[in-house]
Scaffold this active site. Structure first.
Site, PDB file in Angstrom:
ATOM      1  N   GLU A 186       0.832  -1.218   0.000  1.00  0.00           N
ATOM      2  CA  GLU A 186       0.000   0.000   0.000  1.00  0.00           C
ATOM      3  C   GLU A 186       0.864   1.263   0.000  1.00  0.00           C
ATOM      4  O   GLU A 186       0.564   2.246   0.681  1.00  0.00           O
ATOM      5  CB  GLU A 186      -0.936  -0.009   1.214  1.00  0.00           C
ATOM      6  CG  GLU A 186      -1.947  -1.144   1.170  1.00  0.00           C
ATOM      7  CD  GLU A 186      -2.849  -1.186   2.393  1.00  0.00           C
ATOM      8  OE1 GLU A 186      -2.436  -0.732   3.479  1.00  0.00           O
ATOM      9  OE2 GLU A 186      -3.985  -1.663   2.264  1.00  0.00           O
ATOM     10  N   GLU A 271      -7.033  -7.107  -2.060  1.00  0.00           N
ATOM     11  CA  GLU A 271      -7.753  -6.979  -0.796  1.00  0.00           C
ATOM     12  C   GLU A 271      -9.205  -6.635  -1.090  1.00  0.00           C
ATOM     13  O   GLU A 271      -9.553  -5.476  -1.353  1.00  0.00           O
ATOM     14  CB  GLU A 271      -7.126  -5.915   0.109  1.00  0.00           C
ATOM     15  CG  GLU A 271      -5.767  -6.305   0.675  1.00  0.00           C
ATOM     16  CD  GLU A 271      -5.271  -5.338   1.751  1.00  0.00           C
ATOM     17  OE1 GLU A 271      -6.043  -4.432   2.146  1.00  0.00           O
ATOM     18  OE2 GLU A 271      -4.110  -5.483   2.179  1.00  0.00           O
TER      19      GLU A 271
END
Length: 627
Positions: A186, A271
């Site tokens: 991320e 995700e």
């Protein structure tokens, strides 16, 4: 009867279920990203994965949880490796004991026929303490965490080197189940949060970390990055497949992946959130089962692979939970339960969500759903001993300094620090603890006068300290921030000067470290005259004739931690929404068991602790947050 009990005990200790179906072994020969596809052993496949973190599950239950994943119809798992879970002190590594035995987890995953997607960080987020970074990195004043900085990159290289030694036999290039490895995590979000750093400098860092993975031995594996697809510019890396986080729109996902991957796939949501993270003092998030099923079905119909984050959340045992923050709260500590409203509950139970997804995903080779671990209720556990925390503190040698020191300066990562200051002249007014990190109860001459809390932005209380009086401040670290630009400001304790009115309070501060790395030891004959509104250590013993999972009912208590047979089950806090603590049956013993509770608030003296057959994770009591 004794024979049957022994069988049940053995079942709990190994954490598995007998399943009649014989599964065809999975061959792990090669895994490639080519021609816009994932290819296992040369054949195009879709990754239907579920996130599961070995550190959040008792080792004895790993196989049971992986069987649950397989029986839902998934063919892969993804797992983070938490750097700080394995580097337990500078240069001291543990990949062997208990839940830290990563090699054993990977071995079981292979035996259960699951591919593994490895997410080594070094940053992981995951609502985990400090996003996976070891707390002691902050003691190197030349280090800039998550930046192109020699001390930090030396540390990440050391971590990757140790990790590779453990996972090397389990890489698919060596016949193991690990098919892909993530580069950073991320990072596009961090780029957007740290606009004070130039994009080229951000990229210099992320490229360096990516290169380190290859240098230590991961070269030859397939790599990927994971970001919101609107953040690929900051997070994508050449030579790694960009995968999407949190997007449910196939058109957006394909468009953005193509932009950063030579105009082709494969396409993957790394995700997909079937639920959401949980903070203390905030409502427990829920996501409808039908809605989750619809999203997964949409991915499948559009040839998009996915990883369900989380398929099974597990538990933040001990002091492993992290924290977030927002404009209204300087910290939002994550709960001990990491249930996540996932398809598989914290205790490993199937849910409506699980069954709907199973109907969608299963085929003729999908095994049956494993039986649940047995659940027991333990009759009221008598808390036969109790001592004031002051009695434990007497055995701790204080550090004395003109000003309060942080946890890190005291070489303490977690737990509590008792700050104490004597006054030879009276003083009264407003005590100001702007540097509180994170929660404190304030006493004057042993009497509680205030409760300060970073969540509620409450940093002040009134004090009236008499001649020869004593000020005590017991500070709790509620978990280091794991996401956002504030991750670089993660010291704990009292991190700036203490004031009463406008007067800086200096000189002979005494600091008593109470890390509670192990359960506090209370002598069998030791007792003290405990009082309400004083911090207390409770101890009790109880007998179990048949082990099984259970849930400790913490509703009568205020705030603290619980140890059972020396294992720290995690934090509780009456503000909710979590009101129970999960006690896995594999942590119990036939016969005598010991429980130790550190109760910080002790608004009411407790004599008994009860258990429940089901958890309570969605009961808020906001009025308990400030008293």
């Amino acid at each position: 009867m004794k024979f049957i009990k022994n069988i049940i005990l053995a079942f709990c200790l190994v954490g598995t279920t007998l399943i009649n179906a014989q599964q065809k072994p999975v061959k792990y020969e090669s895994f490639k990203i080519e021609d816009g596809e994932f290819k296992l052993n040369g054949k195009a496949i879709k990754l239907h994965s579920g996130e599961i973190h070995y550190a959040r599950i008792p080792q004895a239950y790993w196989r049971h949880r992986l069987k649950m994943v397989k029986a839902m119809g998934l063919n892969a798992i993804a797992t983070y490796v938490f750097w700080n879970y394995h580097e337990i002190a500078p240069g001291k590594w543990d990949f062997q004991t208990g839940n830290r035995n990563l090699a054993e987890f990977l071995k079981i995953a292979k035996e259960e026929g699951l591919m593994v997607i490895l997410r080594p960080g070094p940053y992981v987020c995951a609502e985990w303490e400090f996003g996976g970074y070891p707390w002691f990195l902050q003691n190197d004043k030349d280090m800039k965490i998550r930046e192109y900085n020699t001390p930090f990159l030396n540390s990440t290289k050391a971590y990757f080197t140790e990790l590779y030694k453990v996972v090397k036999p389990y890489l698919i290039v060596n016949g193991g189940p690990i098919v892909m490895v993530q580069g950073e995590n991320e990072f596009g979000s961090f780029v957007s949060q740290r606009e004070d750093i130039k994009l080229e400098d951000h990229k210099k860092y992320s490229s360096s970390v990516f290169d380190q993975l290859k240098e230590v031995g991961f070269k030859g594996m397939e790599f990927f990055t994971s970001d919101g697809d609107w953040l690929f510019e900051g997070g994508a890396l050449p030579g790694a497949l960009p995968t999407a986080n949190g997007d449910e729109d196939p058109e957006n996902i394909k468009k953005e992946v193509k932009k950063y991957h030579d105009g082709k796939g494969p396409f993957m949501v790394a995700e997909y959130y079937p639920g959401w993270l949980d903070h203390w003092a905030e409502p427990f998030p829920r996501k409808a089962a039908e809605r989750v099923k619809g999203h997964i079905e949409k991915f499948m119909n559009n040839d998009i692979s996915f990883n369900i984050y989380m398929v099974h959340g597990g538990t933040n045992f001990g002091f492993t939970s992290g924290a977030n923050y927002d404009k209204d709260h300087d910290i939002q500590p994550s709960m001990t339960s990491y249930d996540y409203d996932a398809p598989i509950t914290e205790a490993g139970w199937e849910t409506e969500k699980y069954m709907k997804l199973r109907e969608l995903l299963k085929d003729s080779s999908t095994p049956p759903v494993p039986s649940r671990i047995p659940v027991i209720k333990i009759p009221g556990i008598q808390l036969s001993q109790a001592i004031d925390l002051e009695d434990l503190k007497k055995n701790v040698k204080p550090v004395i300094n003109d000003n309060p020191l942080t946890f890190e300066q005291l070489n303490q990562g977690h737990g509590y620090v008792w700050y104490s200051k004597n006054f030879n002249q009276p003083i009264k007014g407003t005590l100001k603890l702007d540097g509180l990190r994170d929660y404190a109860i304030v006493y004057v001459n042993g009497e509680k006068v205030g409760e300060l809390n970073r969540y509620y932005k409450k940093y002040e209380c009134n004090v009236n300290i008499p001649f020869n009086g004593k000020l005590d401040i017991i500070v709790e670290n509620m978990g280091r921030i794991n996401y956002g630009s504030e991750i670089n400001k993660n010291t704990k304790g009292i991190i700036s000067p203490v004031f009463i009115n406008d007067r800086k309070i200096t000189g002979d501060w005494e600091m008593y470290g109470l890390p509670f790395e192990k359960a506090p030891v209370i002598d069998a004959k030791q007792k003290s005259d405990i009082k309400e509104n004083r911090p207390v250590i409770y101890k009790g013993n109880f007998n179990v004739s048949q082990v099984g999972d259970t849930f400790l009912d913490m509703r009568p208590f205020g705030k603290g931690i619980v140890f059972v047979n020396g294992i720290n089950l995690g934090r509780y806090w009456s503000v909710g929404p979590q009101q129970t603590l999960y006690l896995p049956g594999c942590y119990l013993k036939n016969g005598n068991n010991e429980i130790v509770i550190f109760e910080q608030k002790n608004n009411k003296i407790q004599n008994e602790l009860n258990t429940l057959a089901e958890p309570i994770v969605d009961k808020l009591n906001p009025e308990n947050g400030s008293n």
